[in-house]
Design an enzyme around this catalytic site. Structure first.
Site, PDB file in Angstrom:
ATOM      1  N   ASP A 104       0.874  -1.176   0.000  1.00  0.00           N
ATOM      2  CA  ASP A 104       0.000   0.000   0.000  1.00  0.00           C
ATOM      3  C   ASP A 104       0.913   1.229   0.000  1.00  0.00           C
ATOM      4  O   ASP A 104       1.457   1.581  -1.056  1.00  0.00           O
ATOM      5  CB  ASP A 104      -0.915  -0.087   1.232  1.00  0.00           C
ATOM      6  N   GLY A 122       3.780   1.234   1.329  1.00  0.00           N
ATOM      7  CA  GLY A 122       5.133   0.683   1.244  1.00  0.00           C
ATOM      8  C   GLY A 122       5.946   0.918   2.512  1.00  0.00           C
ATOM      9  O   GLY A 122       7.073   0.436   2.625  1.00  0.00           O
ATOM     10  N   LEU A 123       5.373   1.619   3.460  1.00  0.00           N
ATOM     11  CA  LEU A 123       6.129   1.944   4.678  1.00  0.00           C
ATOM     12  C   LEU A 123       6.482   0.686   5.481  1.00  0.00           C
ATOM     13  O   LEU A 123       7.597   0.563   5.989  1.00  0.00           O
ATOM     14  CB  LEU A 123       5.330   2.922   5.557  1.00  0.00           C
ATOM     15  N   THR A 124       5.537  -0.227   5.562  1.00  0.00           N
ATOM     16  CA  THR A 124       5.782  -1.444   6.342  1.00  0.00           C
ATOM     17  C   THR A 124       6.923  -2.248   5.721  1.00  0.00           C
ATOM     18  O   THR A 124       7.898  -2.599   6.398  1.00  0.00           O
ATOM     19  CB  THR A 124       4.512  -2.330   6.378  1.00  0.00           C
ATOM     20  N   LYS A 172      -1.744  -2.065  -4.288  1.00  0.00           N
ATOM     21  CA  LYS A 172      -2.756  -1.029  -4.535  1.00  0.00           C
ATOM     22  C   LYS A 172      -2.255  -0.091  -5.609  1.00  0.00           C
ATOM     23  O   LYS A 172      -1.071   0.281  -5.610  1.00  0.00           O
ATOM     24  CB  LYS A 172      -3.039  -0.239  -3.250  1.00  0.00           C
TER      25      LYS A 172
HETATM   26  P1  IMP Z   1       1.670  -0.080   3.955  1.00  0.00           P
HETATM   27  O1  IMP Z   1       2.703   0.032   5.041  1.00  0.00           O
HETATM   28  O2  IMP Z   1       0.840   1.147   3.823  1.00  0.00           O
HETATM   29  O3  IMP Z   1       2.198  -0.576   2.643  1.00  0.00           O
HETATM   30  O4  IMP Z   1       0.590  -1.081   4.445  1.00  0.00           O
HETATM   31  C1  IMP Z   1       0.870  -2.344   4.643  1.00  0.00           C
HETATM   32  C2  IMP Z   1      -0.047  -3.000   5.634  1.00  0.00           C
HETATM   33  O5  IMP Z   1      -1.254  -2.287   5.912  1.00  0.00           O
HETATM   34  C3  IMP Z   1      -0.434  -4.265   4.983  1.00  0.00           C
HETATM   35  O6  IMP Z   1       0.484  -5.254   5.362  1.00  0.00           O
HETATM   36  C4  IMP Z   1      -1.814  -4.518   5.526  1.00  0.00           C
HETATM   37  O7  IMP Z   1      -1.708  -5.302   6.684  1.00  0.00           O
HETATM   38  C5  IMP Z   1      -2.364  -3.167   5.878  1.00  0.00           C
HETATM   39  N1  IMP Z   1      -3.287  -2.707   4.813  1.00  0.00           N
HETATM   40  C6  IMP Z   1      -3.038  -1.855   3.826  1.00  0.00           C
HETATM   41  N2  IMP Z   1      -4.101  -1.690   3.018  1.00  0.00           N
HETATM   42  C7  IMP Z   1      -5.060  -2.495   3.529  1.00  0.00           C
HETATM   43  C8  IMP Z   1      -6.410  -2.789   3.138  1.00  0.00           C
HETATM   44  O8  IMP Z   1      -6.952  -2.310   2.127  1.00  0.00           O
HETATM   45  N3  IMP Z   1      -7.069  -3.680   3.909  1.00  0.00           N
HETATM   46  C9  IMP Z   1      -6.534  -4.256   5.019  1.00  0.00           C
HETATM   47  N4  IMP Z   1      -5.278  -4.021   5.413  1.00  0.00           N
HETATM   48  C10 IMP Z   1      -4.551  -3.137   4.681  1.00  0.00           C
END
Ligand code: IMP
Ligand code: MG
Length: 186
Positions: free
Chosen positions: A102, A104-106, A130
């Protein structure tokens, strides 16, 4: 219904997971020392199905990351791991498995941490990407499929801890997300 429409049904998910399993197997088959690192909680269902499809020996380890509050990323990624995980990474061929790319921070936090531990190689796999401008650009090696910028639930993905058990992936309903937004926060 907690979702307004189905994004991926059971059969579509199964086809995606089989394809990814075959792709990953053809790359990792010739390697030894493989370790899958599964990002909990969201990637648990996906990783279980995926790792049942691969045909090479792989150790499975987990790491817990969380950044979401309701349907919004807080941008503040918390990572929890067992005390000894760091010692097991050196020299390994790592397959990092997450549910969604999403912001990408995680993944970028986890990758930064992994790189300090001298693995032999790191490859990344996500079920969903996404279609957004990612805050952190990451080269993902294996992607199941892309989805629009909606909040997805099911097949391991939750909204406030719920709906991980749905066999399909759906778009969180407006109604359900408004109920959450209207509720008093403690
Ligand atoms: P990021 O750090 O924004 O890339 O988000 C990563 C984490 O957020 C993912 O590993 C998911 O666990 C959670 N996440 C992001 N988007 C969604 C969503 O649409 N539904 C449920 N969990 C999400
Ligand atoms: Mg996650």
């Amino acid at each position: 219904m907690p979702y307004s429409r189905i994004l991926l049904d059971k059969e579509q998910l199964s086809r995606i997971v089989s394809r990814l399993g075959a792709e990953i197997s053809s790359q990792f088959r010739s390697e030894d020392n493989c370790m899958a690192l599964v990002v909990l909680e969201g990637a648990k269902t996906f990783a279980n199905d995926l790792l049942a499809k691969v045909d090479f020996p792989v150790d499975i380890e987990t790491i817990t990351a969380s950044s979401y509050s309701g349907a919004n990323s807080t941008g503040n990624v918390m990572i929890e791991k067992t005390g000894t995980l760091g010692e097991k990474i050196q020299g390994r061929n790592i397959l990092l498995i997450d549910d969604i790319y999403d912001t990408g921070l995680t993944l970028s936090r986890i990758l930064d941490w992994l790189k300090t531990l001298q693995p032999n190689s790191i490859q990344t796999c996500v079920l969903l990407e996404k279609e957004i401008e990612h805050a952190k650009q990451i080269d993902i090696d294996f992607i199941g499929t892309t989805i629009e910028d909606v909040f997805a639930i099911g097949y391991g993905l939750d909204f406030e801890g719920q709906y991980r058990d749905l066999p399909c992936i759906g778009e969180l309903s407006e109604e359900r997300s408004q109920q959450y937004n209207a509720a008093p926060k403690t």
